[in-house]
Design a protein around this motif. Structure first.
Motif, PDB file in Angstrom:
ATOM      1  N   PRO A  12     -43.176  -8.389 -49.651  1.00  0.00           N
ATOM      2  CA  PRO A  12     -43.755  -7.846 -48.427  1.00  0.00           C
ATOM      3  C   PRO A  12     -45.118  -7.213 -48.685  1.00  0.00           C
ATOM      4  N   LEU A  13     -46.032  -7.383 -47.719  1.00  0.00           N
ATOM      5  CA  LEU A  13     -47.389  -6.856 -47.874  1.00  0.00           C
ATOM      6  C   LEU A  13     -47.404  -5.338 -47.691  1.00  0.00           C
ATOM      7  N   PHE A  14     -48.451  -4.709 -48.252  1.00  0.00           N
ATOM      8  CA  PHE A  14     -48.587  -3.262 -48.135  1.00  0.00           C
ATOM      9  C   PHE A  14     -49.437  -2.947 -46.910  1.00  0.00           C
ATOM     10  N   THR A  15     -48.784  -2.507 -45.842  1.00  0.00           N
ATOM     11  CA  THR A  15     -49.488  -2.223 -44.586  1.00  0.00           C
ATOM     12  C   THR A  15     -49.575  -0.709 -44.406  1.00  0.00           C
ATOM     13  N   PRO A  16     -50.389  -0.250 -43.416  1.00  0.00           N
ATOM     14  CA  PRO A  16     -50.435   1.201 -43.153  1.00  0.00           C
ATOM     15  C   PRO A  16     -49.053   1.777 -42.870  1.00  0.00           C
ATOM     16  N   LEU A  17     -48.234   0.975 -42.168  1.00  0.00           N
ATOM     17  CA  LEU A  17     -46.879   1.452 -41.882  1.00  0.00           C
ATOM     18  C   LEU A  17     -46.104   1.647 -43.182  1.00  0.00           C
ATOM     19  N   ALA A  18     -46.278   0.678 -44.101  1.00  0.00           N
ATOM     20  CA  ALA A  18     -45.589   0.785 -45.391  1.00  0.00           C
ATOM     21  C   ALA A  18     -46.056   2.039 -46.141  1.00  0.00           C
ATOM     22  N   ALA A  19     -47.367   2.351 -45.997  1.00  0.00           N
ATOM     23  CA  ALA A  19     -47.903   3.548 -46.656  1.00  0.00           C
ATOM     24  C   ALA A  19     -47.230   4.794 -46.101  1.00  0.00           C
ATOM     25  N   LEU A  20     -47.082   4.797 -44.758  1.00  0.00           N
ATOM     26  CA  LEU A  20     -46.440   5.945 -44.113  1.00  0.00           C
ATOM     27  C   LEU A  20     -44.997   6.090 -44.598  1.00  0.00           C
ATOM     28  N   VAL A  21     -44.315   4.931 -44.652  1.00  0.00           N
ATOM     29  CA  VAL A  21     -42.918   4.927 -45.104  1.00  0.00           C
ATOM     30  C   VAL A  21     -42.846   5.435 -46.546  1.00  0.00           C
ATOM     31  N   LEU A  22     -43.827   4.991 -47.369  1.00  0.00           N
ATOM     32  CA  LEU A  22     -43.851   5.402 -48.763  1.00  0.00           C
ATOM     33  C   LEU A  22     -44.004   6.919 -48.860  1.00  0.00           C
ATOM     34  N   LEU A  23     -44.936   7.443 -48.033  1.00  0.00           N
ATOM     35  CA  LEU A  23     -45.177   8.888 -48.045  1.00  0.00           C
ATOM     36  C   LEU A  23     -43.898   9.634 -47.674  1.00  0.00           C
ATOM     37  N   GLY A  24     -43.252   9.141 -46.611  1.00  0.00           N
ATOM     38  CA  GLY A  24     -42.001   9.764 -46.193  1.00  0.00           C
ATOM     39  C   GLY A  24     -40.935   9.684 -47.266  1.00  0.00           C
ATOM     40  N   SER A  25     -40.862   8.516 -47.898  1.00  0.00           N
ATOM     41  CA  SER A  25     -39.800   8.355 -48.902  1.00  0.00           C
ATOM     42  C   SER A  25     -40.080   9.240 -50.112  1.00  0.00           C
ATOM     43  N   LEU A  26     -41.383   9.506 -50.371  1.00  0.00           N
ATOM     44  CA  LEU A  26     -41.712  10.429 -51.458  1.00  0.00           C
ATOM     45  C   LEU A  26     -41.143  11.812 -51.164  1.00  0.00           C
ATOM     46  N   LEU A  27     -41.336  12.234 -49.901  1.00  0.00           N
ATOM     47  CA  LEU A  27     -40.818  13.541 -49.509  1.00  0.00           C
ATOM     48  C   LEU A  27     -39.300  13.581 -49.667  1.00  0.00           C
ATOM     49  N   PHE A  28     -38.658  12.498 -49.185  1.00  0.00           N
ATOM     50  CA  PHE A  28     -37.202  12.457 -49.287  1.00  0.00           C
ATOM     51  C   PHE A  28     -36.761  12.451 -50.745  1.00  0.00           C
ATOM     52  N   SER A  29     -37.488  11.692 -51.575  1.00  0.00           N
ATOM     53  CA  SER A  29     -37.051  11.618 -52.966  1.00  0.00           C
ATOM     54  C   SER A  29     -37.242  12.975 -53.645  1.00  0.00           C
ATOM     55  N   PHE A  30     -38.294  13.710 -53.212  1.00  0.00           N
ATOM     56  CA  PHE A  30     -38.453  15.067 -53.748  1.00  0.00           C
ATOM     57  C   PHE A  30     -37.253  15.939 -53.355  1.00  0.00           C
ATOM     58  N   LEU A  31     -36.846  15.812 -52.080  1.00  0.00           N
ATOM     59  CA  LEU A  31     -35.693  16.596 -51.618  1.00  0.00           C
ATOM     60  C   LEU A  31     -34.425  16.193 -52.380  1.00  0.00           C
ATOM     61  N   HIS A  32     -34.281  14.874 -52.615  1.00  0.00           N
ATOM     62  CA  HIS A  32     -33.116  14.401 -53.373  1.00  0.00           C
ATOM     63  C   HIS A  32     -33.093  15.012 -54.763  1.00  0.00           C
ATOM     64  N   HIS A  33     -34.295  14.969 -55.396  1.00  0.00           N
ATOM     65  CA  HIS A  33     -34.377  15.525 -56.741  1.00  0.00           C
ATOM     66  C   HIS A  33     -33.988  17.000 -56.736  1.00  0.00           C
ATOM     67  N   ALA A  34     -34.551  17.731 -55.777  1.00  0.00           N
ATOM     68  CA  ALA A  34     -34.283  19.169 -55.711  1.00  0.00           C
ATOM     69  C   ALA A  34     -32.788  19.409 -55.516  1.00  0.00           C
ATOM     70  N   ARG A  35     -32.176  18.603 -54.590  1.00  0.00           N
ATOM     71  CA  ARG A  35     -30.754  18.778 -54.318  1.00  0.00           C
ATOM     72  C   ARG A  35     -29.920  18.462 -55.564  1.00  0.00           C
ATOM     73  N   ASP A  36     -30.284  17.352 -56.245  1.00  0.00           N
ATOM     74  CA  ASP A  36     -29.531  16.960 -57.437  1.00  0.00           C
ATOM     75  C   ASP A  36     -29.654  18.009 -58.545  1.00  0.00           C
ATOM     76  N   LEU A  37     -30.865  18.578 -58.669  1.00  0.00           N
ATOM     77  CA  LEU A  37     -31.062  19.612 -59.688  1.00  0.00           C
ATOM     78  C   LEU A  37     -30.180  20.820 -59.408  1.00  0.00           C
ATOM     79  N   VAL A  38     -30.167  21.216 -58.129  1.00  0.00           N
ATOM     80  CA  VAL A  38     -29.334  22.367 -57.761  1.00  0.00           C
ATOM     81  C   VAL A  38     -27.861  22.045 -57.999  1.00  0.00           C
ATOM     82  N   THR A  39     -27.468  20.807 -57.641  1.00  0.00           N
ATOM     83  CA  THR A  39     -26.083  20.400 -57.877  1.00  0.00           C
ATOM     84  C   THR A  39     -25.738  20.469 -59.352  1.00  0.00           C
ATOM     85  N   LEU A  40     -26.678  19.996 -60.185  1.00  0.00           N
ATOM     86  CA  LEU A  40     -26.438  19.993 -61.625  1.00  0.00           C
ATOM     87  C   LEU A  40     -26.293  21.429 -62.120  1.00  0.00           C
ATOM     88  N   LEU A  41     -27.196  22.308 -61.641  1.00  0.00           N
ATOM     89  CA  LEU A  41     -27.130  23.704 -62.062  1.00  0.00           C
ATOM     90  C   LEU A  41     -25.807  24.325 -61.633  1.00  0.00           C
TER      91      LEU A  41
END
Lengths: 253, 368
Positions: free
Chosen positions: B98-127
């Motif tokens: 699939p081509l990299f479109t502005p929409l894909a960029a937006l989705v990527l940005l959003g998924s970065l935020l979500f992945s940060f939240l996932h990481h934070a949640r997993d870290l807290v879970t691990l702790l």
């Protein structure tokens, strides 16, 4: 190609392999002719895979000579050796697909390395190779981690065939597949071998694979090849390993 | 193996000879392509003298013919079979990524935020899991993974001492030398002890060791857990009823938390030694004067801050390393990217937390 004039595809003369004090192979002789399927059988740890690694030049033998397509394996400079290596394809036991590339790029990789094939040609060839191993074009975008065991073997076979090899070496082609898939994979190899007219050397300890695939069976025991004849003739031989290996089915005959 | 070639014969036929295989064609491909292009459109083709044709040769011809059979073609049945097989699959486009479109960029940005939240949640879970494990171990002292703990202390602590000492010593020498030059200009050489003491004990020692340990032990922890995952060793442990957090993660985290203050103490001491030697050479400050003045100008609180920071950094590095190690999927790419992420995240987190310490403790242990 005229068979009588062509040199043997693989010729081993007195190959010796030693790891430290452990003598694995002690004077192995084997000749594989064009258009032939030769199966290498032997007990676990008898050095089948080691011998295969010697043939493809991953290990270097302590003594003896290895000829591929009539030339010594290690002769010539880097480019000569590179050209020689491009004439055979290898299917590793675990597939050895590059996990960073998707399926299409895995198959295209050796063609791109060649440096002369154009992108549109590569796309056609990849689609053709995928069809050859009975996969769909959509599978080209999958990553190796997403494939099932049978698909990994098929993609690895397609990659081994990408360079249009004259010789195909298969290390345990059916290990890890269920009998059904294993039979299908063997049929595929058989069909491709007929269609492309290539020589095949395979390592296996699956008797079903042997009986449906091998023209000749090379038996590796006591650190050397004790016989290299057809399956029926092999079963007649008197040797402890052969009697154990083919035991139950030999009794049925 | 005859060289592949083509020529236009007297009857106007395009006559192909030789071995049309990838191996042979690759050597003369540029020339062959030119010759193929030069063949006049609508020419009849004669392939009967071709010794061998593989799918690359067939594809080359098929593309030259514009993906259809030429009007006149003389060919053996065998070669026709090869061409037919290639023709059947040619021109079917492979699916494109699939081509990299502005929409894909937006989705990527959003998924970065979500992945940060996932990481934070997993870290807290691990702790949290580790805290629960600790509570469990307090009630069942026989289950303590003492051997693993001791092995880890040796691996991340004792074995890191030489390199930590080397780095600390050199930094001490350089810092002392550069500061002494400036202080000499103002005629206040006596303040060198203040600068070195405060700087190294409170700030430089802990951060230096943390960066060193993140690179040295953090990456090793991530890679070890990752490879154990790839080889299914973690699953094997689980089937034996052994908790992976108690046996694998907890010893690493505890060991690093315990060992880091000691490493900080060791490195700070060696760095001060380097600084002291340099001061002696540069300014002629005697060791006795240096050692006598050090406790006077550096309040005790700084040592506790340094050691405390060391423990917190050790905890963070080990947690981050284990978190990324457990996320590795069984392929080389994932191993590489998670190990990188582990080290980068560990170092960034350490520096962020260090800044928080600096703000929170700005009134503690500073003379004046």
């Amino acid at each position: 190609m005229v068979k009588g004039l062509a040199p043997p595809v693989v010729e081993l003369r007195g190959v010796v392999c030693q790891f430290g004090d452990n003598l694995v192979l002690d004077g192995v002789d084997l000749t594989v002719w064009a258009d032939e399927i030769v199966a290498l059988v032997g007990g676990s740890g008898s050095g089948k895979t080691t011998l295969l690694r010697h043939i493809i030049g991953l290990n270097r033998s302590a003594a003896g000579e290895i000829f591929l397509f009539g030339e010594p394996l290690w002769a010539g400079n880097y480019l000569d050796q590179q050209n020689r290596r491009r004439r055979f394809g290898v299917l590793f036991q675990q597939g050895a697909l590059f996990s960073a590339f998707n399926v299409g790029d895995n198959i295209a990789f050796p063609l791109r390395e060649l440096g002369v094939v154009r992108e549109n040609e590569i796309r056609d060839l990849v689609a053709y190779k995928l069809a050859m191993v009975e996969l769909e074009p959509e599978h080209a975008l999958l990553m190796p981690a997403e494939l099932s065991g049978g698909m990994v073997k098929r993609v690895a076979l397609a990659r081994a065939l990408a360079m249009e090899p004259e010789l195909l070496l298969l290390d345990e082609p059916t290990s890890g597949l269920d009998p059904d898939r294993s039979a299908a994979f063997v049929r595929l190899i058989r069909r491709l071998q007929r269609q492309l007219g290539i020589s095949v050397v395979l390592v296996t300890h699956d008797v079903a694979t042997l009986s449906s695939l091998a023209g000749r069976v090379a038996v590796l025991a006591d650190r050397r090849i004790i016989s290299a004849v057809s399956l029926e003739e092999t079963r007649q031989l008197r040797h402890p390993f052969i009697e154990r290996f083919f035991g139950p089915s030999a009794a049925m005959d | 193996m005859a060289r592949p070639s083509l020529e236009i014969d007297a009857r106007g036929y395009c006559r192909l000879t030789g071995t049309w295989t990838l191996g042979e064609l690759a050597r003369h491909l540029a020339q062959i392509r030119l010759q193929l292009q030069a063949v006049p459109a609508g020419s009849p083709w004669r392939l009967q003298e071709v010794e061998r044709l593989d799918s690359f040769g067939a594809m080359l011809l098929w593309q030259r013919w514009g993906r259809r059979w030429p009007r006149e073609l003389e060919i053996s049945e065998e070669l026709r079979g090869v061409l037919t097989a290639v023709a059947a699959h040619s021109g079917k486009p492979l699916p494109r990524p699939p081509l990299f479109t502005p929409l894909a960029a937006l989705v990527l940005l959003g998924s970065l935020l979500f992945s940060f939240l996932h990481h934070a949640r997993d870290l807290v879970t691990l702790l949290g899991q580790l805290t629960l494990d600790l509570l469990f171990l307090l009630r069942h002292p026989r289950q303590w993974p003492l051997k693993e703990l001791s092995a880890n202390v040796h691996k991340v602590g004792v074995k890191a001492m030489p390199v930590a000492a080397l780095v600390g010593f050199l930094i001490g020498v350089v810092l002392s030398y550069l500061s002494a030059m400036q202080l000499e200009a103002f005629g206040v050489e006596a303040y060198l002890v203040d600068i070195l003491g405060l700087g190294i004990i409170r700030e430089l020692g802990p951060v230096l060791v943390a960066i060193l340990v993140a690179g040295r032990s953090g990456s090793a922890m991530t890679a070890q857990l990752g490879v154990m995952r790839v080889t299914e060793e973690i699953d094997a442990l689980a089937t034996m009823g052994i908790s992976r957090t108690i046996r694998l993660v907890l010893p690493k985290v505890l060991a690093l938390t315990l060992v880091m203050p000691l490493l900080v103490l060791w490195t700070s001491a060696v760095a001060l030694l380097g600084g002291m030697l340099s001061a002696k050479v540069q300014l002629g400050t005697s060791f006795a004067f240096f050692l006598e003045k050090l406790p006077q100008v550096v309040p005790m609180a700084n040592l506790y801050i340094g050691l405390g920071k060391g423990a917190v950094f050790g905890l963070l590095i080990a947690l981050v390393a284990c978190h990324f190690g457990l996320r590795i999927r069984p392929n080389t790419e994932s191993l590489a990217s998670n190990t990188t992420a582990s080290v980068v995240t560990a170092i960034t987190t350490v520096i962020l937390v260090d800044a928080m310490f600096a703000v929170a403790l700005r009134n503690v242990g500073v003379p004046l």
